[in-house]
Design an enzyme around this catalytic site. Structure first.
Site, PDB file in Angstrom:
ATOM      1  N   SER A 168       0.795  -1.236   0.000  1.00  0.00           N
ATOM      2  CA  SER A 168       0.000   0.000   0.000  1.00  0.00           C
ATOM      3  C   SER A 168       0.823   1.280   0.000  1.00  0.00           C
ATOM      4  O   SER A 168       0.253   2.376   0.019  1.00  0.00           O
ATOM      5  CB  SER A 168      -0.947   0.009   1.205  1.00  0.00           C
ATOM      6  OG  SER A 168      -1.990  -0.925   1.034  1.00  0.00           O
ATOM      7  N   LYS A 189       0.021   4.206  -2.392  1.00  0.00           N
ATOM      8  CA  LYS A 189      -1.104   5.123  -2.208  1.00  0.00           C
ATOM      9  C   LYS A 189      -0.643   6.554  -1.938  1.00  0.00           C
ATOM     10  O   LYS A 189      -1.400   7.503  -2.170  1.00  0.00           O
ATOM     11  CB  LYS A 189      -2.010   4.610  -1.081  1.00  0.00           C
ATOM     12  CG  LYS A 189      -2.694   3.290  -1.445  1.00  0.00           C
ATOM     13  CD  LYS A 189      -3.373   2.626  -0.272  1.00  0.00           C
ATOM     14  CE  LYS A 189      -3.937   1.264  -0.682  1.00  0.00           C
ATOM     15  NZ  LYS A 189      -4.520   0.509   0.441  1.00  0.00           N
ATOM     16  N   GLU A 232      -6.237  -2.979  -6.005  1.00  0.00           N
ATOM     17  CA  GLU A 232      -6.404  -3.686  -4.731  1.00  0.00           C
ATOM     18  C   GLU A 232      -7.566  -4.677  -4.825  1.00  0.00           C
ATOM     19  O   GLU A 232      -8.550  -4.402  -5.494  1.00  0.00           O
ATOM     20  CB  GLU A 232      -6.691  -2.693  -3.601  1.00  0.00           C
ATOM     21  CG  GLU A 232      -5.524  -1.802  -3.229  1.00  0.00           C
ATOM     22  CD  GLU A 232      -4.483  -2.513  -2.382  1.00  0.00           C
ATOM     23  OE1 GLU A 232      -4.528  -3.772  -2.266  1.00  0.00           O
ATOM     24  OE2 GLU A 232      -3.627  -1.827  -1.843  1.00  0.00           O
ATOM     25  N   SER A 237      -5.414   3.802   4.490  1.00  0.00           N
ATOM     26  CA  SER A 237      -5.031   2.765   3.531  1.00  0.00           C
ATOM     27  C   SER A 237      -6.262   2.067   2.966  1.00  0.00           C
ATOM     28  O   SER A 237      -6.246   0.869   2.676  1.00  0.00           O
ATOM     29  CB  SER A 237      -4.082   1.741   4.173  1.00  0.00           C
ATOM     30  OG  SER A 237      -3.250   1.164   3.195  1.00  0.00           O
ATOM     31  N   THR A 240       1.241  -3.240   3.654  1.00  0.00           N
ATOM     32  CA  THR A 240       1.237  -4.629   4.110  1.00  0.00           C
ATOM     33  C   THR A 240       0.739  -5.504   2.979  1.00  0.00           C
ATOM     34  O   THR A 240      -0.226  -5.151   2.304  1.00  0.00           O
ATOM     35  CB  THR A 240       0.307  -4.824   5.326  1.00  0.00           C
ATOM     36  OG1 THR A 240       0.689  -3.924   6.363  1.00  0.00           O
ATOM     37  CG2 THR A 240       0.371  -6.256   5.850  1.00  0.00           C
TER      38      THR A 240
END
Length: 287
Positions: free
Chosen positions: A64, A67, A161, A125, A232
């Site tokens: 992540s 982002k 995602e 996130s 993660t």
């Protein structure tokens, strides 16, 4: 005589700096052995010049951490007038994927604004908000194009995602290197990639990030100004990128780790330990 004295002092300072960098390297290698991990670190100054690093050119899954540059791309679009921060992005239940707290909260209204989605992606996130932004910018390929535009020839986004977090060994998709990402952070925050207003906003978001209290900032002194974006993913990936101000100096940092034998809590502790190693280096070289 003064010239010789100055040369001697310079030589001593250089020797001390080289010694601290060696300690930095050996401390990280010790962590790798103890935790059966691979640790990639890059620290750069505002101009992107290397301060220190370890496995800087090795590819790691971004998870992540992408982002943050995604939000930078959104702000660039706002700065150029091709996007409005208050524009409402409509979506339905299909936008809800694993870990989408803000996207779920706004579902009843059927929309989020561009800035609401960007802030949720950075500070929470939020995966749904992230995919919503990817939809608007033109997909993962547009993210990769932005990397190239700001001088990052390495980082790449191939999927949205949650698929982009698969972290399959040997898969180049959705990867970066520590030095590439650290320089991207420096370019966004210090290199004039955004207007001062947009830069200030994204810095504030990074400082207020709600997912990183146990990672890098846990290993840094409390009086440092720290802003970061965690990541993660599968197969033991735990990362943290961002900036810190120590003793009136600014730095951009990228930490990428792979530690499949550790628990989630232990991976956070590993990244915090990397923060402690970085702290030791910075405090010793800034004297």
């Amino acid at each position: 005589m003064r010239f010789i004295h100055a040369l001697l002092l310079a030589g001593i300072a250089h020797s001390a700096y080289a010694s601290e960098k060696l300690t930095f390297k050996t401390d990280l290698e010790k962590l790798e052995r103890e935790k059966a991990a691979q640790i990639g670190v890059a620290i750069v100054d505002p101009q992107g010049e290397i301060v220190a690093g370890h496995r800087m050119a090795q590819r790691f899954a971004m998870c992540s951490t992408f982002k943050f540059p995604l939000a930078a791309l959104v702000f660039e679009r706002i700065d150029s007038g091709t996007e409005r921060g208050d524009r409402k992005l409509s979506y339905g239940p299909d936008m809800i994927v694993e870990w989408s707290p803000a996207t779920e909260r706004f579902l009843a209204s059927g929309h989020m604004t561009v800035l609401e989605a960007a802030q949720a992606a950075v500070q929470l996130s939020d995966n749904g908000a992230t995919n919503l932004l990817l939809r608007e910018i033109g997909g993962p390929a547009a993210m990769t194009q932005y990397f190239r535009k700001i001088g990052d020839s390495v980082s790449r986004l191939d999927r949205k995602e949650p698929e982009m977090g698969d972290n399959t060994p040997g898969d180049l998709r959705d990867t970066t290197t520590p030095i590439a990402m650290a320089r991207t952070v420096a370019k966004v925050l210090y290199g004039g990639a955004l207007t001062s207003t947009s830069t200030h906003t994204i810095e504030r978001w990074l400082i207020g990030n709600q997912t990183g209290d146990a990672t890098l900032r846990a290993g840094f002194p409390k009086d440092w100004v720290v802003g970061e974006k965690t990541g993660t993913c599968a197969n033991g990936g735990r990362n943290d990128i961002g900036f810190f101000k120590a003793q009136e100096r600014d730095y951009a940092v990228a930490v990428y780790t792979t530690a499949p034998k550790l628990s989630a809590v232990e991976r956070d502790e590993l990244v915090a330990s990397v923060g402690q190693v970085i702290t030791q280096l910075i405090l010793s070289t800034d004297k």
